[in-house]
Design a protein around this motif. Structure first.
Motif, PDB file in Angstrom:
ATOM      1  N   LYS A   1      -6.210  -0.818  -3.306  1.00 17.45           N
ATOM      2  CA  LYS A   1      -6.203  -1.773  -4.530  1.00 17.45           C
ATOM      3  C   LYS A   1      -7.040  -0.750  -5.506  1.00 17.45           C
ATOM      4  O   LYS A   1      -6.472  -0.866  -6.795  1.00 17.45           O
ATOM      5  CB  LYS A   1      -7.408  -2.931  -4.337  1.00 17.45           C
ATOM      6  N   THR A   2      -7.497   0.211  -5.244  1.00 24.54           N
ATOM      7  CA  THR A   2      -8.220   0.974  -6.312  1.00 24.54           C
ATOM      8  C   THR A   2      -7.100   1.816  -6.925  1.00 24.54           C
ATOM      9  O   THR A   2      -6.682   2.299  -8.134  1.00 24.54           O
ATOM     10  CB  THR A   2      -9.219   2.060  -5.788  1.00 24.54           C
ATOM     11  N   CYS A   3      -6.143   2.541  -6.158  1.00 26.29           N
ATOM     12  CA  CYS A   3      -5.176   3.229  -6.410  1.00 26.29           C
ATOM     13  C   CYS A   3      -3.997   2.238  -7.503  1.00 26.29           C
ATOM     14  O   CYS A   3      -3.605   2.620  -8.566  1.00 26.29           O
ATOM     15  CB  CYS A   3      -4.060   3.711  -5.294  1.00 26.29           C
ATOM     16  N   GLU A   4      -4.034   1.048  -7.163  1.00 23.44           N
ATOM     17  CA  GLU A   4      -3.024   0.021  -8.080  1.00 23.44           C
ATOM     18  C   GLU A   4      -4.025   0.044  -9.424  1.00 23.44           C
ATOM     19  O   GLU A   4      -3.514  -0.127 -10.521  1.00 23.44           O
ATOM     20  CB  GLU A   4      -3.110  -1.171  -7.246  1.00 23.44           C
ATOM     21  N   LEU A   5      -5.302  -0.322  -9.375  1.00 23.01           N
ATOM     22  CA  LEU A   5      -5.989  -0.660 -10.674  1.00 23.01           C
ATOM     23  C   LEU A   5      -6.053   0.607 -11.481  1.00 23.01           C
ATOM     24  O   LEU A   5      -6.305   0.316 -12.727  1.00 23.01           O
ATOM     25  CB  LEU A   5      -7.413  -1.085 -10.017  1.00 23.01           C
ATOM     26  N   PHE A   6      -6.013   1.528 -10.945  1.00 24.19           N
ATOM     27  CA  PHE A   6      -6.136   2.825 -11.996  1.00 24.19           C
ATOM     28  C   PHE A   6      -4.475   3.038 -12.321  1.00 24.19           C
ATOM     29  O   PHE A   6      -4.558   4.322 -12.841  1.00 24.19           O
ATOM     30  CB  PHE A   6      -6.860   3.849 -11.203  1.00 24.19           C
ATOM     31  N   GLY A   7      -3.622   2.489 -12.129  1.00 19.34           N
ATOM     32  CA  GLY A   7      -2.249   2.688 -12.288  1.00 19.34           C
ATOM     33  C   GLY A   7      -1.484   3.421 -11.430  1.00 19.34           C
ATOM     34  O   GLY A   7      -0.335   3.945 -11.825  1.00 19.34           O
ATOM     35  N   GLY A   8      -1.780   3.720 -10.036  1.00 21.25           N
ATOM     36  CA  GLY A   8      -1.172   4.329  -9.061  1.00 21.25           C
ATOM     37  C   GLY A   8      -0.073   3.646  -8.419  1.00 21.25           C
ATOM     38  O   GLY A   8      -0.119   2.281  -8.569  1.00 21.25           O
ATOM     39  N   ASP A   9       0.541   4.067  -7.465  1.00 19.09           N
ATOM     40  CA  ASP A   9       1.436   3.523  -6.608  1.00 19.09           C
ATOM     41  C   ASP A   9       0.914   3.281  -5.288  1.00 19.09           C
ATOM     42  O   ASP A   9       0.627   4.572  -4.757  1.00 19.09           O
ATOM     43  CB  ASP A   9       2.725   4.204  -6.775  1.00 19.09           C
ATOM     44  N   ILE A  10       0.905   2.086  -4.755  1.00 18.77           N
ATOM     45  CA  ILE A  10       0.367   1.860  -3.393  1.00 18.77           C
ATOM     46  C   ILE A  10       0.911   2.626  -2.293  1.00 18.77           C
ATOM     47  O   ILE A  10       0.664   2.963  -1.335  1.00 18.77           O
ATOM     48  CB  ILE A  10       0.238   0.244  -3.343  1.00 18.77           C
ATOM     49  N   GLU A  11       2.426   2.724  -2.614  1.00 16.38           N
ATOM     50  CA  GLU A  11       3.277   3.443  -1.535  1.00 16.38           C
ATOM     51  C   GLU A  11       2.514   5.113  -1.358  1.00 16.38           C
ATOM     52  O   GLU A  11       2.842   5.576  -0.126  1.00 16.38           O
ATOM     53  CB  GLU A  11       4.795   3.843  -2.195  1.00 16.38           C
TER      54      GLU A  11
END
Length: 300
Positions: free
Chosen positions: A56-66
């Motif tokens: 979720k942190t990766c997603e919230l900061f604009g990253g790709d969960i993959e």
């Protein structure tokens, strides 16, 4: 618990579960019993909080969960290995974990020790295999994230905290500072690493990393204090592990040192620190607010 937050946890936890299952689809060149023991504890029904936070942190900061799938599986394997070893007679000596017999009660102490070792090593293997598929820039981020994770799991993090916890049983001069060290390292380090790894993989700026670290350290420490409170106020059926074991094992906790009321006040203090840290971030922090509420309100 907020329903949207609960739904997010459940959906993302299921995704983590599927990825963990895929990690065990390959054949292992080892006796079946060790793989069985690894899977017994890894798939015993945990909430997958740490890998969910990382994703979720990766997603919230604009990253790709993959980009964090493998690393988030690794952090859950590390967490699980620590629980297997924590339950051993030489450590906390607990016969139950998540409502089921502890690993050593099913497989014996020797296999349980090796199952924990195997999960720790397989965590590293899983993370490194995941790094192979990343772009050059993301590989650099991945190496940084993996370093954060392994430091949090090692002598400067979780292991240091566990040693402090063991030594505390014979420490007649135990105090709040020593207890804070145990809490922030034994429990807080890995939880904080889940946040930092997700943020690093999203190429987050250093200032945001500072505040997300402060948030993680606050809720990580609160998490352990809440565990100590629940050991006194809850029961074995609810906890899924023996209630009252801290008292039985003469463990020093915030409750035994300062009393239940002071321990609850300390949780509220860390909750405030966590929320204040979030106010410095420029992203949507509602997930983190709900996570702080979830961690700290388990006592009520």
């Amino acid at each position: 618990m907020d329903q949207d937050f609960k739904n997010t946890l459940e959906i993302m936890a299921k995704d983590v579960e599927d990825d963990l299952l895929s990690c065990f689809e390959k054949p292992f060149d080892a006796p079946d019993i060790i793989v069985s023991a690894m899977k017994y504890s890894l798939f015993a029904g945990g909430k997958r909080i740490r890998p969910v936070i990382m994703r979720k942190t990766c997603e919230l900061f604009g990253g790709d969960i993959e980009d964090v799938r493998a690393l988030s599986c690794a952090i859950e394997m590390i967490h699980t290995y620590s629980l297997i070893h924590d339950d051993l007679p030489a450590m906390d000596d607990d016969d139950l974990r998540r409502g089921q017999p502890s690993n050593h009660k099913v497989y014996g102490e020797d296999i349980a020790i090796l199952a924990g070792d195997a999960l720790l090593n397989y965590a590293m293997e899983t993370a490194l295999v995941g790094l192979q598929n990343l772009s050059p820039q993301q590989k650099n981020n991945g190496i940084q994230a993996l370093k954060i994770l392994m430091q949090a799991a090692g002598v400067d993090g979780m292991i240091g905290g566990q040693v402090g916890d063991v030594l505390a049983e014979e420490d007649s001069e135990m105090n709040a500072e020593k207890l804070k060290y145990i809490h922030s390292h034994k429990t807080g380090a890995i939880l904080t690493a889940s946040l930092l790894c997700g943020a690093v993989m999203a190429d987050t700026d250093s200032n945001s990393l500072k505040w997300i670290r402060q948030y993680g350290e606050a809720i990580g420490t609160a998490f352990q204090i809440v565990d100590d409170i629940l050991d006194v106020t809850s029961n074995t059926q609810v906890l899924g592990k023996p209630a009252g074991s801290d008292l039985e094992e003469h463990k020093t906790t915030m409750v035994s040192l300062y009393g239940l009321k002071s321990a609850q006040e300390k949780v509220e203090e860390y909750h405030s620190v966590a929320i204040q840290a979030l106010s410095n971030l420029s992203i949507d922090t509602s997930f983190y607010v709900q996570m702080a509420n979830f961690v700290c309100n388990r006592v009520y």
